[in-house]
Scaffold this motif. Structure first.
Motif, PDB file in Angstrom:
ATOM      1  N   LEU A  35       0.830  -1.209   0.000  1.00  0.00           N
ATOM      2  CA  LEU A  35       0.000   0.000   0.000  1.00  0.00           C
ATOM      3  C   LEU A  35       0.858   1.249   0.000  1.00  0.00           C
ATOM      4  O   LEU A  35       0.610   2.195  -0.737  1.00  0.00           O
ATOM      5  N   TRP A  36       1.933   1.234   0.821  1.00  0.00           N
ATOM      6  CA  TRP A  36       2.746   2.437   0.935  1.00  0.00           C
ATOM      7  C   TRP A  36       3.771   2.556  -0.167  1.00  0.00           C
ATOM      8  O   TRP A  36       4.400   3.583  -0.321  1.00  0.00           O
ATOM      9  N   GLU A  38       2.887   1.848  -3.305  1.00  0.00           N
ATOM     10  CA  GLU A  38       2.048   1.899  -4.504  1.00  0.00           C
ATOM     11  C   GLU A  38       2.078   0.607  -5.287  1.00  0.00           C
ATOM     12  O   GLU A  38       2.078   0.585  -6.510  1.00  0.00           O
ATOM     13  N   LEU A 278       5.030   0.792   8.954  1.00  0.00           N
ATOM     14  CA  LEU A 278       5.284   2.070   8.276  1.00  0.00           C
ATOM     15  C   LEU A 278       6.745   2.475   8.470  1.00  0.00           C
ATOM     16  O   LEU A 278       7.393   2.963   7.537  1.00  0.00           O
TER      17      LEU A 278
ATOM     18  N   LEU B   4      20.345  18.734  16.314  1.00  0.00           N
ATOM     19  CA  LEU B   4      20.290  17.286  16.550  1.00  0.00           C
ATOM     20  C   LEU B   4      18.846  16.807  16.552  1.00  0.00           C
ATOM     21  O   LEU B   4      18.500  15.812  15.901  1.00  0.00           O
ATOM     22  N   ILE B   5      17.984  17.541  17.245  1.00  0.00           N
ATOM     23  CA  ILE B   5      16.578  17.139  17.292  1.00  0.00           C
ATOM     24  C   ILE B   5      15.973  17.216  15.898  1.00  0.00           C
ATOM     25  O   ILE B   5      15.236  16.326  15.479  1.00  0.00           O
ATOM     26  N   THR B   8      17.331  14.160  14.016  1.00  0.00           N
ATOM     27  CA  THR B   8      16.953  12.823  14.465  1.00  0.00           C
ATOM     28  C   THR B   8      15.456  12.637  14.501  1.00  0.00           C
ATOM     29  O   THR B   8      14.958  11.575  14.179  1.00  0.00           O
ATOM     30  N   LEU B   9      14.726  13.670  14.878  1.00  0.00           N
ATOM     31  CA  LEU B   9      13.302  13.461  15.103  1.00  0.00           C
ATOM     32  C   LEU B   9      12.457  14.032  13.980  1.00  0.00           C
ATOM     33  O   LEU B   9      11.707  13.316  13.328  1.00  0.00           O
ATOM     34  N   GLN B  12      12.706  12.424  10.581  1.00  0.00           N
ATOM     35  CA  GLN B  12      12.112  11.081  10.531  1.00  0.00           C
ATOM     36  C   GLN B  12      10.593  11.166  10.460  1.00  0.00           C
ATOM     37  O   GLN B  12       9.944  10.428   9.720  1.00  0.00           O
ATOM     38  N   THR B  15       9.548  12.109   7.028  1.00  0.00           N
ATOM     39  CA  THR B  15       9.655  10.949   6.146  1.00  0.00           C
ATOM     40  C   THR B  15       8.469  10.017   6.340  1.00  0.00           C
ATOM     41  O   THR B  15       7.846   9.562   5.372  1.00  0.00           O
ATOM     42  N   LEU B  16       8.162   9.733   7.610  1.00  0.00           N
ATOM     43  CA  LEU B  16       7.056   8.823   7.893  1.00  0.00           C
ATOM     44  C   LEU B  16       5.766   9.355   7.281  1.00  0.00           C
ATOM     45  O   LEU B  16       5.012   8.611   6.655  1.00  0.00           O
ATOM     46  N   VAL B  19       5.685   9.011   3.453  1.00  0.00           N
ATOM     47  CA  VAL B  19       5.444   7.651   2.993  1.00  0.00           C
ATOM     48  C   VAL B  19       4.007   7.253   3.265  1.00  0.00           C
ATOM     49  O   VAL B  19       3.357   6.600   2.448  1.00  0.00           O
ATOM     50  N   PHE B  20       3.481   7.701   4.420  1.00  0.00           N
ATOM     51  CA  PHE B  20       2.107   7.345   4.756  1.00  0.00           C
ATOM     52  C   PHE B  20       1.131   7.889   3.719  1.00  0.00           C
ATOM     53  O   PHE B  20       0.164   7.229   3.348  1.00  0.00           O
ATOM     54  N   HIS B  22       1.410   8.083   0.722  1.00  0.00           N
ATOM     55  CA  HIS B  22       1.361   7.224  -0.460  1.00  0.00           C
ATOM     56  C   HIS B  22       0.215   6.223  -0.408  1.00  0.00           C
ATOM     57  O   HIS B  22      -0.171   5.670  -1.434  1.00  0.00           O
ATOM     58  N   ALA B  23      -0.315   5.979   0.779  1.00  0.00           N
ATOM     59  CA  ALA B  23      -1.424   5.036   0.900  1.00  0.00           C
ATOM     60  C   ALA B  23      -2.618   5.482   0.066  1.00  0.00           C
ATOM     61  O   ALA B  23      -3.420   4.661  -0.358  1.00  0.00           O
ATOM     62  N   ASP B  25      -2.429   7.081  -2.826  1.00  0.00           N
ATOM     63  CA  ASP B  25      -2.134   7.185  -4.254  1.00  0.00           C
ATOM     64  C   ASP B  25      -2.623   5.947  -4.978  1.00  0.00           C
ATOM     65  O   ASP B  25      -2.870   4.903  -4.377  1.00  0.00           O
ATOM     66  N   LYS B  26      -2.735   6.089  -6.285  1.00  0.00           N
ATOM     67  CA  LYS B  26      -3.156   4.957  -7.103  1.00  0.00           C
ATOM     68  C   LYS B  26      -1.976   3.991  -7.228  1.00  0.00           C
ATOM     69  O   LYS B  26      -0.838   4.425  -7.379  1.00  0.00           O
ATOM     70  N   THR B  27      -2.263   2.689  -7.169  1.00  0.00           N
ATOM     71  CA  THR B  27      -1.158   1.735  -7.294  1.00  0.00           C
ATOM     72  C   THR B  27      -0.699   1.673  -8.742  1.00  0.00           C
ATOM     73  O   THR B  27      -1.482   1.851  -9.673  1.00  0.00           O
TER      74      THR B  27
END
Ligand code: SF4
Ligand code: SF4
Lengths: 321, 179
Positions: A35-36, A38, A278, B4-5, B8-9, B12, B15-16, B19-20, B22-23, B25-27
């Motif tokens: 899913l993530w 695609e 994830l 640093l924060i 590191t945080l 990330q 990024t998360l 990527v999430f 993308h759920a 989006d069309k495959t």
């Protein structure tokens, strides 16, 4: 009562559910990653590909179970069951809902930490017994990773323990009736989650089995059901860490009354399992010296600071200072 | 510390989140056996031998494709008919070795050998992967419709003498130049 803590029915149901959930994660993880990314993920076997799990099981049971002639037979065979056993043991202290659980231990938190440390033996023995350089590198990394995260993993939980005044996981949940610990213990939560990812060898901290670098790390030489046990052990670890996060920081089974407590627990755990997946889809793997530096120089002081502040807060509340 | 924060945080978490997202989006996956993928016209798949617009074989058995082939999977033998046309007596491609690189198509001076968008070439018997001229030869002109090698090249064949090819001047009669 049949459905009491520690009744045979309860134990059986928990064991069954935990193992089924861990097996289903094979499918869940691949679908979610799809899913993530695609893609679709496995969707051919059965409705939505649900029977993929069965197909994978048949495959892994039917595979040749081979012990390499150069391996140290005893430890080679001993290593895979350890990880499954210790993680299943850790589930005994998890309070799933009021009256659902295996034992009601007063040292629940300590027990989980102890079992988690024992799990490292599985990885190290497996790598050493394989007599393979990649496996050895994998278990070396596992050892390095373990000494760096186990310390702050324990310390990060002490804030929760201090607030509750008990090591009993069930009492920790009940103590959260008027506010989940995620708010006062947010730093503890972050640190424990990072340690938990490292504990269950999941990306981004799957350094001991980094398949792009060292073949498959400690389980390079394993095949058939022995590999399967490492594999299921990893998924069991994910479920364990997710349920621990829920119990320690997100109020366990607590939630609005329109759903039964066990459903709240399962929903929250499922959320964290999805979050783990994830993480795998999004975050790249650091070098293992980076993880160690990060652990010792940043997370350990931070967890100590968190513990000190929490301790001072508890004392102030009790009027001691 | 702030840096640093941030490293590191915050990065990330960003990024998360990305990527999430993308759920929703069309495959990109095409569920192949159920849905046929849309193949590009220049896709390099099954190889064919084409014919010229007159319906004759284009291949002149020059062996250039066999030489160009990096895996040496083309074998052919030259023959000549009574009109003077060259043609392959046999033309054999071993598709179990072919890597679909398209070098043969690049090398061919007559546009005879061409790669097509068809990729469904699996066989149960290995020997069936070896295709002969009858299997390769098609009735059409493939991708290049007008090209007709013998109508452009100067070679004399039956029905076309020297000097009769397109854009070709009649050969100079050297004797007519004598004083
Ligand atoms: S596509 Fe490449 S490998 Fe295949 S026959 Fe042509 S030159 Fe040889
Ligand atoms: S296919 Fe083309 S390159 Fe190959 S022998 Fe025939 S004319 Fe020559």
């Amino acid at each position: 009562m049949v459905w009491d803590v520690g009744s045979p029915l309860s134990i059986g149901a928990i064991l069954f559910t935990v193992i089924i959930v861990a097996a289903m994660l094979i499918w869940v993880e691949r679908r979610l990653l799809g899913l993530w990314q695609e893609r679709l993920g496995p969707n051919r076997v059965g409705p939505f590909g649900l029977l993929q799990v069965v197909a994978d099981m048949i495959k892994i049971f039917a595979k040749e179970d081979w012990v390499p002639p150069f391996a140290d037979k005893f430890s080679f065979i001993l290593a895979p069951p350890i990880i499954m056993i210790v993680i299943l043991m850790s589930f005994t202290v998890i309070p799933f809902a009021p009256g659902v659980g295996v034992i009601d231990s007063d040292i629940g938190v300590l027990f989980v930490l102890a079992m988690a440390s024992l799990g490292a033996y599985s990885v190290m023995l497996g790598g050493l017994a394989s007599n393979n350089k990649y496996a050895l590198l994998g278990s070396l990394r596992a050892a390095a990773q373990m000494v760096s995260y186990e310390v702050f993993m324990g310390i990060s939980l002490l804030g929760v323990v201090a607030l509750t005044g008990s090591f009993n996981l069930r009492e920790i949940v009940i103590a959260q009736s008027d506010g989940w610990y995620i708010i006062p213990q947010f730093i503890g939560f972050l640190i424990f989650m990072i340690a938990g990812i490292a504990e269950s060898h999941r990306l981004p901290f799957d350094i001991p089995e980094a398949e792009q670098e060292i073949v498959a790390g400690y389980h390079t030489e394993y095949s058939g059901m022995k590999f399967g046990m490492f594999f299921v052990g990893e998924y069991l670890g994910v479920v364990l860490i997710s349920s621990l996060l829920v119990v320690l920081f997100f109020g366990g089974w607590l939630g609005p009354a329109f759903l039964p407590p066990i459903v709240w627990f399962l929903l929250k755990t499922a959320f964290f399992i999805a979050f783990f997946i994830l993480l795998r889809a999004a975050i790249p793997r650091p070098r293992y010296d980076q993880l160690m530096t990060y652990g010792w120089l940043f997370l350990l002081p931070l967890s100590l600071l968190n513990l000190m502040i929490t301790g001072a807060f508890v004392l102030w509340q009790e009027g001691a200072i | 510390m702030i840096q640093l924060i941030k490293d590191t945080l915050i990065s990330q978490v960003v990024t998360l989140w990305r990527v999430f997202v993308h759920a929703f989006d069309k495959t990109d996956t095409v569920e192949y056996p159920d849905v046929q993928p849309q193949m590009a016209a220049r896709w390099r798949g099954r190889i064919i031998l084409s014919r010229d617009p007159d319906g004759e074989e284009r291949c002149v058995a020059c062996n250039l494709c066999a030489v160009a082939c990096p895996v040496d999977c083309i074998a052919l033998q030259k023959a000549e008919d009574e009109e003077g046309r060259w043609y392959p007596e046999f033309f054999r491609i071993n598709f179990s070795r072919c890597i679909m690189c398209g070098f043969c198509e690049e090398a061919c001076p007559t546009n005879a050998i061409q790669l097509t968008p068809d990729f469904e070439m699996a066989e149960y018997v290995r020997q069936d992967m070896v295709w002969e001229k009858e299997d390769l030869l098609i009735n059409g002109t493939g991708k290049y419709h007008d090209y007709n090698f013998y109508r452009i090249a100067g070679k004399k064949i039956g029905g076309k003498d020297k000097g009769e090819a397109r854009n070709e001047a009649p050969p100079v009669d050297v004797r007519s130049l004598l004083p």
